[in-house]
Write a protein that holds these residues in place. Structure first.
Motif, PDB file in Angstrom:
ATOM      1  N   THR A 230      17.914 -42.096 -14.956  1.00  0.00           N
ATOM      2  CA  THR A 230      17.467 -41.051 -14.038  1.00  0.00           C
ATOM      3  C   THR A 230      18.538 -40.002 -13.773  1.00  0.00           C
ATOM      4  O   THR A 230      18.216 -38.914 -13.290  1.00  0.00           O
ATOM      5  CB  THR A 230      17.046 -41.659 -12.695  1.00  0.00           C
ATOM      6  OG1 THR A 230      18.134 -42.431 -12.173  1.00  0.00           O
ATOM      7  CG2 THR A 230      15.824 -42.554 -12.862  1.00  0.00           C
ATOM      8  N   ALA A 231      19.791 -40.311 -14.078  1.00  0.00           N
ATOM      9  CA  ALA A 231      20.905 -39.366 -13.910  1.00  0.00           C
ATOM     10  C   ALA A 231      20.901 -38.747 -12.513  1.00  0.00           C
ATOM     11  O   ALA A 231      21.006 -37.531 -12.350  1.00  0.00           O
ATOM     12  CB  ALA A 231      20.846 -38.288 -14.990  1.00  0.00           C
ATOM     13  N   GLU A 232      20.794 -39.588 -11.491  1.00  0.00           N
ATOM     14  CA  GLU A 232      20.776 -39.108 -10.115  1.00  0.00           C
ATOM     15  C   GLU A 232      22.171 -38.628  -9.701  1.00  0.00           C
ATOM     16  O   GLU A 232      23.177 -39.039 -10.276  1.00  0.00           O
ATOM     17  CB  GLU A 232      20.298 -40.231  -9.192  1.00  0.00           C
ATOM     18  CG  GLU A 232      18.877 -40.658  -9.466  1.00  0.00           C
ATOM     19  CD  GLU A 232      18.500 -41.955  -8.753  1.00  0.00           C
ATOM     20  OE1 GLU A 232      19.302 -42.418  -7.918  1.00  0.00           O
ATOM     21  OE2 GLU A 232      17.421 -42.486  -9.031  1.00  0.00           O
ATOM     22  N   PRO A 233      22.251 -37.758  -8.688  1.00  0.00           N
ATOM     23  CA  PRO A 233      23.551 -37.266  -8.232  1.00  0.00           C
ATOM     24  C   PRO A 233      24.461 -38.418  -7.798  1.00  0.00           C
ATOM     25  O   PRO A 233      24.009 -39.367  -7.149  1.00  0.00           O
ATOM     26  CB  PRO A 233      23.199 -36.370  -7.042  1.00  0.00           C
ATOM     27  CG  PRO A 233      21.781 -35.971  -7.266  1.00  0.00           C
ATOM     28  CD  PRO A 233      21.135 -37.139  -7.951  1.00  0.00           C
ATOM     29  N   THR A 234      25.724 -38.303  -8.154  1.00  0.00           N
ATOM     30  CA  THR A 234      26.693 -39.312  -7.749  1.00  0.00           C
ATOM     31  C   THR A 234      27.734 -38.758  -6.782  1.00  0.00           C
ATOM     32  O   THR A 234      28.613 -39.493  -6.331  1.00  0.00           O
ATOM     33  CB  THR A 234      27.402 -39.915  -8.975  1.00  0.00           C
ATOM     34  OG1 THR A 234      27.966 -38.855  -9.758  1.00  0.00           O
ATOM     35  CG2 THR A 234      26.411 -40.698  -9.837  1.00  0.00           C
ATOM     36  N   ASP A 235      27.635 -37.469  -6.473  1.00  0.00           N
ATOM     37  CA  ASP A 235      28.497 -36.867  -5.462  1.00  0.00           C
ATOM     38  C   ASP A 235      27.694 -36.678  -4.182  1.00  0.00           C
ATOM     39  O   ASP A 235      26.473 -36.471  -4.234  1.00  0.00           O
ATOM     40  CB  ASP A 235      29.028 -35.509  -5.932  1.00  0.00           C
ATOM     41  CG  ASP A 235      30.000 -35.631  -7.089  1.00  0.00           C
ATOM     42  OD1 ASP A 235      30.759 -36.620  -7.109  1.00  0.00           O
ATOM     43  OD2 ASP A 235      30.000 -34.743  -7.962  1.00  0.00           O
ATOM     44  N   PRO A 236      28.348 -36.752  -3.025  1.00  0.00           N
ATOM     45  CA  PRO A 236      27.634 -36.548  -1.771  1.00  0.00           C
ATOM     46  C   PRO A 236      26.818 -35.263  -1.786  1.00  0.00           C
ATOM     47  O   PRO A 236      27.275 -34.221  -2.273  1.00  0.00           O
ATOM     48  CB  PRO A 236      28.763 -36.484  -0.738  1.00  0.00           C
ATOM     49  CG  PRO A 236      29.850 -37.318  -1.327  1.00  0.00           C
ATOM     50  CD  PRO A 236      29.785 -37.055  -2.807  1.00  0.00           C
ATOM     51  N   SER A 237      25.605 -35.336  -1.260  1.00  0.00           N
ATOM     52  CA  SER A 237      24.700 -34.189  -1.297  1.00  0.00           C
ATOM     53  C   SER A 237      23.682 -34.313  -0.168  1.00  0.00           C
ATOM     54  O   SER A 237      23.457 -35.399   0.357  1.00  0.00           O
ATOM     55  CB  SER A 237      23.985 -34.124  -2.652  1.00  0.00           C
ATOM     56  OG  SER A 237      23.273 -35.319  -2.910  1.00  0.00           O
ATOM     57  N   PRO A 238      23.034 -33.196   0.206  1.00  0.00           N
ATOM     58  CA  PRO A 238      22.028 -33.244   1.272  1.00  0.00           C
ATOM     59  C   PRO A 238      20.652 -33.566   0.716  1.00  0.00           C
ATOM     60  O   PRO A 238      20.305 -33.168  -0.397  1.00  0.00           O
ATOM     61  CB  PRO A 238      22.059 -31.816   1.831  1.00  0.00           C
ATOM     62  CG  PRO A 238      22.409 -30.971   0.640  1.00  0.00           C
ATOM     63  CD  PRO A 238      23.333 -31.812  -0.214  1.00  0.00           C
ATOM     64  N   SER A 239      19.851 -34.287   1.469  1.00  0.00           N
ATOM     65  CA  SER A 239      18.488 -34.569   1.027  1.00  0.00           C
ATOM     66  C   SER A 239      17.630 -35.025   2.193  1.00  0.00           C
ATOM     67  O   SER A 239      18.127 -35.529   3.200  1.00  0.00           O
ATOM     68  CB  SER A 239      18.468 -35.640  -0.069  1.00  0.00           C
ATOM     69  OG  SER A 239      18.882 -36.894   0.440  1.00  0.00           O
ATOM     70  N   LEU A 240      16.327 -34.829   2.032  1.00  0.00           N
ATOM     71  CA  LEU A 240      15.308 -35.397   2.903  1.00  0.00           C
ATOM     72  C   LEU A 240      14.396 -36.226   2.019  1.00  0.00           C
ATOM     73  O   LEU A 240      14.094 -35.824   0.893  1.00  0.00           O
ATOM     74  CB  LEU A 240      14.496 -34.305   3.592  1.00  0.00           C
ATOM     75  CG  LEU A 240      15.235 -33.353   4.523  1.00  0.00           C
ATOM     76  CD1 LEU A 240      14.310 -32.234   4.984  1.00  0.00           C
ATOM     77  CD2 LEU A 240      15.795 -34.103   5.720  1.00  0.00           C
ATOM     78  N   SER A 241      13.954 -37.370   2.487  1.00  0.00           N
ATOM     79  CA  SER A 241      13.130 -38.224   1.636  1.00  0.00           C
ATOM     80  C   SER A 241      12.060 -38.935   2.443  1.00  0.00           C
ATOM     81  O   SER A 241      12.132 -39.025   3.671  1.00  0.00           O
ATOM     82  CB  SER A 241      14.002 -39.261   0.912  1.00  0.00           C
ATOM     83  OG  SER A 241      14.605 -40.138   1.848  1.00  0.00           O
ATOM     84  N   ARG A 242      11.087 -39.430   1.722  1.00  0.00           N
ATOM     85  CA  ARG A 242      10.033 -40.250   2.320  1.00  0.00           C
ATOM     86  C   ARG A 242       9.493 -41.164   1.234  1.00  0.00           C
ATOM     87  O   ARG A 242       9.230 -40.716   0.106  1.00  0.00           O
ATOM     88  CB  ARG A 242       8.905 -39.366   2.855  1.00  0.00           C
ATOM     89  CG  ARG A 242       7.803 -40.115   3.615  1.00  0.00           C
ATOM     90  CD  ARG A 242       8.318 -40.710   4.904  1.00  0.00           C
ATOM     91  NE  ARG A 242       7.298 -41.498   5.576  1.00  0.00           N
ATOM     92  CZ  ARG A 242       6.747 -41.179   6.744  1.00  0.00           C
ATOM     93  NH1 ARG A 242       7.119 -40.059   7.351  1.00  0.00           N
ATOM     94  NH2 ARG A 242       5.850 -41.961   7.297  1.00  0.00           N
ATOM     95  N   GLY A 243       9.325 -42.433   1.539  1.00  0.00           N
ATOM     96  CA  GLY A 243       8.793 -43.396   0.583  1.00  0.00           C
ATOM     97  C   GLY A 243       7.625 -44.159   1.164  1.00  0.00           C
ATOM     98  O   GLY A 243       7.612 -44.470   2.354  1.00  0.00           O
ATOM     99  N   GLU A 244       6.638 -44.451   0.328  1.00  0.00           N
ATOM    100  CA  GLU A 244       5.457 -45.193   0.761  1.00  0.00           C
ATOM    101  C   GLU A 244       4.968 -46.074  -0.389  1.00  0.00           C
ATOM    102  O   GLU A 244       5.343 -45.869  -1.550  1.00  0.00           O
ATOM    103  CB  GLU A 244       4.326 -44.245   1.179  1.00  0.00           C
ATOM    104  CG  GLU A 244       4.660 -43.303   2.307  1.00  0.00           C
ATOM    105  CD  GLU A 244       4.776 -43.979   3.658  1.00  0.00           C
ATOM    106  OE1 GLU A 244       4.385 -45.159   3.780  1.00  0.00           O
ATOM    107  OE2 GLU A 244       5.280 -43.332   4.608  1.00  0.00           O
TER     108      GLU A 244
END
Length: 434
Positions: free
Chosen positions: A293-307
């Motif tokens: 998935t090559a997700e970010p590995t450095d601190p970063s801003p995000s909003l999320s929601r999982g269901e």
């Protein structure tokens, strides 16, 4: 008792507001989350943790631990924030297929060390996520369909309780606390070490195939087909992306625990969709799982929601597949099932999941709150297709631990919390007590 007395009460490094480096030390990995804490303590060992808890008990303060802060909520005003990055012991017993790691260790380090022996932990998709927080919350990644929750692979916890006493917690020494720590979150004790099973993984095949957004419906149809009859060794995720400044895309990510030739055959239908923009399929080692998935590995801003989703019917297609991705960055569907759906004797607080799919939404904080509004629109439109107690690690700031457990499990967790920490000295990201 003023917070300034913390410096003289413990031997560990203490940073207070106004000190050089305090702001950086208090900032979590998700930099969109503001943390107004009373102090940051950099512990070096379990005794430091005990000292902090004993002080907090006398001072009437709460203690929050964060190896990284991936799951930070910001709801920890005036707490003492304990950073555990220095608790980084990592031991691999290849013969017994067991790892023992300190609470500061990240999954990438475990996977790298285990891969040398053809073994893997039940890691997630991002190598910089901490082992402890991920595991305490259940832990569902690429290998969960085959082996279940990461929490249920734990053999033992080394903990410091709310009174500052150290203990080794196993199914034999303290079955109630052992049950709670395996998937119930970090509200019951501060974990300093975890001992967990490793699993044989001599071969691994996986990667990503990406297309332009015009192929979204085709990719979704294929995702549906693959997840309907996939063996437990195969996990498939669908990703819709809208990266600012770039054209929207769709991707299918997958991991297959087995021979690459078998993995290629199982996923050969990926070659039936034309217009491939990127194709990273290939043999991997357990240490390279983050490449999928090559997700970010450095601190970063995000909003999320999982269901959790009951199905992929018309409402899901209309809302999740046919509607634009923007203003979100990412809409993700994960195929679940396999071992996750099985009730097994001796499992921890994170019980089985009957829902066959998970939905994960991701966006960037924005002044107009368009991302949060879009979260609400999607969830409202899906209505009865969202159900069940979601994984603890899917919880987002503003949500309650009650959303992660059925009423019986939540009541049991609250009883354990009251028994082990009646004064609420320890606070998890999502406390079970309110």
């Amino acid at each position: 008792m003023g917070i300034e007395e913390l410096r003289s009460a413990i031997r560990a490094s203490v940073l207070l507001p106004g000190d050089a480096g305090f702001e950086q030390a208090a900032r979590p990995w998700n930099v969109a989350v503001a943390q107004t804490v009373a102090a940051v303590v950099e512990v070096a060992d379990a005794q430091d943790v005990a000292d902090v808890l004993q002080y907090a008990g006398r001072a009437g303060r709460q203690v929050v631990t964060q190896p990284t802060g991936h799951g930070a909520t910001g709801d920890i005003d005036n707490a003492i924030l304990v950073r555990t990055g220095a608790l980084n012991r990592l031991e691999i017993d290849a013969e017994r297929r067991v790892a023992r790691v300190g609470t500061g260790v990240q999954w990438g380090a475990v996977q790298t060390a285990a891969a040398v022996h053809g073994l893997t932990g039940l890691a997630g998709s991002n190598p910089v996520v901490g082992v402890t927080g991920y595991t305490l919350g259940g832990g569902v990644g690429w290998f969960a369909r085959k082996y279940g929750w990461a929490a249920n692979a734990v053999r033992a916890f080394e903990i410091v309780d709310a009174a500052g006493q150290r203990a080794r917690v196993t199914a034999d020494t303290d079955p109630e606390l052992f049950w709670a720590l395996r998937g119930g979150g970090g509200d019951f004790a501060i974990v300093t070490d975890i001992e967990f099973d490793l699993f044989p993984l001599p071969q691994l095949y996986g990667g990503r195939v990406m297309w332009s957004a015009e192929r979204t419906r085709e990719a979704f149809d294929l995702f549906t087909e693959l997840t309907a009859d996939a063996p437990a060794e195969l996990s498939v995720w669908l990703q819709r992306y809208q990266i600012p400044g770039l054209a929207p895309t769709v991707a299918l990510d997958f991991a297959y625990l087995g021979d690459p030739s078998e993995g290629r055959e199982l996923t050969r239908r990926l070659d039936t969709i034309d217009g491939v923009l990127a194709d990273t399929r290939g043999a991997l080692t357990p240490a390279e799982i983050g490449k999928i998935t090559a997700e970010p590995t450095d601190p970063s801003p995000s909003l999320s929601r999982g269901e959790l989703l009951t199905d992929l019917g018309d409402a899901v297609v209309k809302t999740v597949i046919d509607a634009p991705t923007a203003p979100l960055l990412n809409i993700q569907l994960r195929g679940l099932g396999g071992a996750l759906a099985e009730d097994r004797p001796g499992d921890g607080a994170r019980g089985s999941v009957s829902e066959p799919y998970a939905l994960y939404l991701l966006g960037l904080p924005d002044p107009g709150n368009a991302v949060r509004a879009r979260f609400g629109e999607i969830l409202d439109a899906l209505g009865p297709h969202i159900t069940g107690a979601k994984p603890y690690t899917f919880l987002a700031p503003g949500e309650s631990a009650a959303a992660a457990f059925d009423s019986e499990t939540l009541a049991r967790l609250r009883s354990i919390k009251q028994d082990r920490d009646p004064h609420g000295v320890i606070r998890a990201n999502f406390p079970v007590h309110g």
